[in-house]
Design a protein around this motif. Structure first.
Motif, PDB file in Angstrom:
ATOM      1  N   ALA A   1       0.663  -1.104   0.051  1.00 37.27           N
ATOM      2  CA  ALA A   1      -0.121   0.031   0.012  1.00 37.27           C
ATOM      3  C   ALA A   1       0.825   1.340  -0.028  1.00 37.27           C
TER       4      ALA A   1
ATOM      5  N   GLU B   1      -2.276   5.928   1.652  1.00 40.72           N
ATOM      6  CA  GLU B   1      -3.659   5.231   1.520  1.00 40.72           C
ATOM      7  C   GLU B   1      -4.137   4.759   3.150  1.00 40.72           C
ATOM      8  N   ILE B   2      -3.034   4.585   3.789  1.00 39.98           N
ATOM      9  CA  ILE B   2      -3.039   3.764   5.065  1.00 39.98           C
ATOM     10  C   ILE B   2      -2.993   4.674   6.324  1.00 39.98           C
TER      11      ILE B   2
ATOM     12  N   ARG C   1      -3.972  -3.260  10.604  1.00 40.38           N
ATOM     13  CA  ARG C   1      -5.103  -3.363   9.685  1.00 40.38           C
ATOM     14  C   ARG C   1      -4.592  -3.433   8.127  1.00 40.38           C
ATOM     15  N   THR C   2      -3.332  -2.942   8.010  1.00 38.93           N
ATOM     16  CA  THR C   2      -2.757  -3.089   6.429  1.00 38.93           C
ATOM     17  C   THR C   2      -2.222  -4.587   6.390  1.00 38.93           C
TER      18      THR C   2
ATOM     19  N   VAL D   1      -3.600  -7.004   7.897  1.00 38.15           N
ATOM     20  CA  VAL D   1      -4.879  -7.975   7.700  1.00 38.15           C
ATOM     21  C   VAL D   1      -5.453  -7.905   6.443  1.00 38.15           C
ATOM     22  N   ALA D   2      -5.328  -6.426   5.684  1.00 43.12           N
ATOM     23  CA  ALA D   2      -5.727  -6.175   4.424  1.00 43.12           C
ATOM     24  C   ALA D   2      -4.893  -6.963   3.378  1.00 43.12           C
TER      25      ALA D   2
ATOM     26  N   ARG E   1      -1.837  -5.696   2.537  1.00 42.55           N
ATOM     27  CA  ARG E   1      -1.037  -4.622   1.738  1.00 42.55           C
ATOM     28  C   ARG E   1       0.180  -4.146   2.501  1.00 42.55           C
TER      29      ARG E   1
ATOM     30  N   SER F   1       3.427  -8.476   3.338  1.00 45.30           N
ATOM     31  CA  SER F   1       2.236  -9.388   2.941  1.00 45.30           C
ATOM     32  C   SER F   1       2.661  -9.496   1.494  1.00 45.30           C
TER      33      SER F   1
ATOM     34  N   LEU G   1     -11.861  -6.588  14.334  1.00 48.13           N
ATOM     35  CA  LEU G   1     -11.157  -7.659  13.469  1.00 48.13           C
ATOM     36  C   LEU G   1     -11.659  -8.966  14.017  1.00 48.13           C
TER      37      LEU G   1
END
Lengths: 337, 337
Positions: free
Chosen positions: A329, A333-334, B77-78, B80-81, B83, B87, B111
């Protein structure tokens, strides 16, 4: 590579949701691939080809190697059978391997014509006593390597690699590096496949004698190949020059690959912008060559197998670089707003 | 690992159709994997799991990091996404990533429960002022990490990795290394995600103050975690101890992983035989920890991202090692007779 695309690739790298510089060489090599591909982010590497340039060397009969010259033929056949060190690595990492008989001192006529049809000669000269080949053979070898690169690229190759095969080949390779960079034999002589102290001294003396013999001819890179190289090393040099000319990236391997890269850069200044160093071998001449080209290898795991194995082993680092530039990302964006 | 299998693996490596030692660390790590798997040659790694232990750190409010603590939640959260940096690398190299909220100072209840259900606390204490947690919380964190390792292994994981996530975490990690190895704050303080000189000095002072505060309690590894660590680092430590106890190999990552490894080795001497170092980070405390465990990293590419990214990036080197031990011909099969 386009400076504009290179700048865009750096911009994307800097914008990722990672601290600046935190991806280290992985991020840098991703940005480099982006630049050489002319595309941001870079596209995945699905078609990677390694050419192993095989040949014998007259110096092998003069005590410079831990193995007899007959091993060259055996190893060509082992690569054809898919059971060499590089075969295992290439299968694991999705690289297509071609071996090319440029100057093996054996009759390999039972192998497929694609491997043997362009043979330049049977073995190259013992460089401390005689030229490696004629100037015409050097030109022919360079043209052969270029043709092979062109054919692979026309066939869809996105990334190329050069590998070497041939007992005794670290001796002419070290001589090439010494001649082009102006270094003494002492500084370029390594242990090759594993010679003892006496063997090292013999090898150093052979290289010193060869350098003396070629004095006054080192300003012309083709003359250097003719006097001190070999047909297989000349072919690999032509391959590197042509790949750069076509704008296709190359992963360099160990000493032989780097020796050819040094000659290729002398033949076509700026070509090295299209190359990345796969790994640091244990050969001192490779370290000199890397430094002269301003290349820092991706892997440093003590490999000294040849065959292009270090280039293949480094491929996943390039793929890591592509992955981060494509899939991470952007910070914008985050970040919590 | 069984010495008998280790010897057989070395024997196979030595018998390959490559010069002795020519495969360098690639050959060595292949033989190590053979030994830890108890099988010659080693089997391919098809099920590799990374657990990212996430938590916040009281020291983050004291000027030791280039980023605000809110970034921890954003990065969970990134991941988990799918990204984050890790990841992208994990997708490229076939690693399954789990993130575990051990001590994030945020409400992540939206989550999946698998991520948040075992949360030990919200943030750990600012270690220069107070203990990171209670002894009971340290024990609970260790047990949590052990349970996670057991569940992954029961689910079929063949190879494990530990990753970290949490603004400020290089401060307690460096403190752990200093406490266990008896080093001064100066020698373990690094730049983390990228602090300037003033930040470095603040961080060094925080670590020095924390070490002084914990004086007399460093003989007991759990007490060290309690005083100087954090719940997430304690969980990663429990994970490493349990993996070794189960005989499952682990690829270590950067500073946080190595700090936990040093504590885990103190808790369970000999556990380090089950670990390999993925990469060399830029943190000085990681270098001290590597040296104390006798581990030499596979990659040295200047990464300092955390998240387990260096362990994932190193996985292809392990796969290269497996490939050569499985697929390369034996010298006895190919030598000219």
């Amino acid at each position: 590579p386009s400076p504009a695309i290179a700048a865009l690739a750096q911009e994307r790298l800097a914008g990722l949701a990672t601290p600046p510089g935190a991806l280290g060489r992985v991020g840098e090599v991703g940005a480099w691939l982006s630049a050489v591909q002319g595309e941001v982010p870079p596209h995945p590497l699905t078609d990677v080809r390694l050419v192993v340039f095989a040949g014998d060397h007259g110096v092998a009969a003069h005590g410079v190697s831990a193995y007899p010259a007959a091993v060259t033929e055996a190893m060509v056949r082992t690569i054809v059978a898919g059971r060499a060190g590089v075969s295992a690595l290439a299968k694991e990492h999705g690289v297509t391997v071609t071996v090319l008989d440029v100057a093996v001192d054996a009759d390999l006529a039972d192998l497929p014509a694609a491997i043997t049809a362009h043979k330049v000669r049977r073995g190259s000269g013992a460089i401390h006593l005689t030229d490696a080949m004629t100037r015409e053979e050097a030109d022919r070898s360079l043209a052969l390597g270029a043709q092979v690169a062109r054919e692979l690229v026309e066939d869809g190759a996105q990334l190329l690699m050069t590998g070497d095969l041939g007992i005794g080949n670290t001796t002419p390779a070290a001589a090439l590096v010494a001649a082009v960079l102006g270094l003494p034999a002492d500084e370029v002589t390594g242990r090759g496949t594993g010679i003892d102290d006496d063997g090292w001294t013999r090898k150093r003396d052979v290289i010193a004698q060869a350098l003396t013999r070629a004095e006054g001819r080192t300003a012309d890179p083709v003359e250097v190949l003719t006097a001190l190289g070999s047909a297989d090393l000349a072919a690999a040099t032509g391959f590197l020059v042509e790949a750069a000319s076509l704008g296709v990236p190359v992963v360099l391997d160990g000493l032989m690959s780097l020796a050819c890269a040094v000659v290729a850069e002398a033949l076509a200044p700026g070509a090295s912008a299209w190359w990345v160093a796969g790994h640091r071998s244990t050969e001192p001449a490779q370290a000199h060559a890397l430094k002269s080209l301003g290349l820092e290898p991706l892997l440093d795991v003590g490999m000294r197998l040849g065959e292009g194995s270090g280039a293949v082993a480094a491929l996943p680092v390039l793929r890591s670089g592509i992955a981060v530039l494509r899939d991470v990302a952007l910070l914008s964006e985050i970040l919590p707003s």
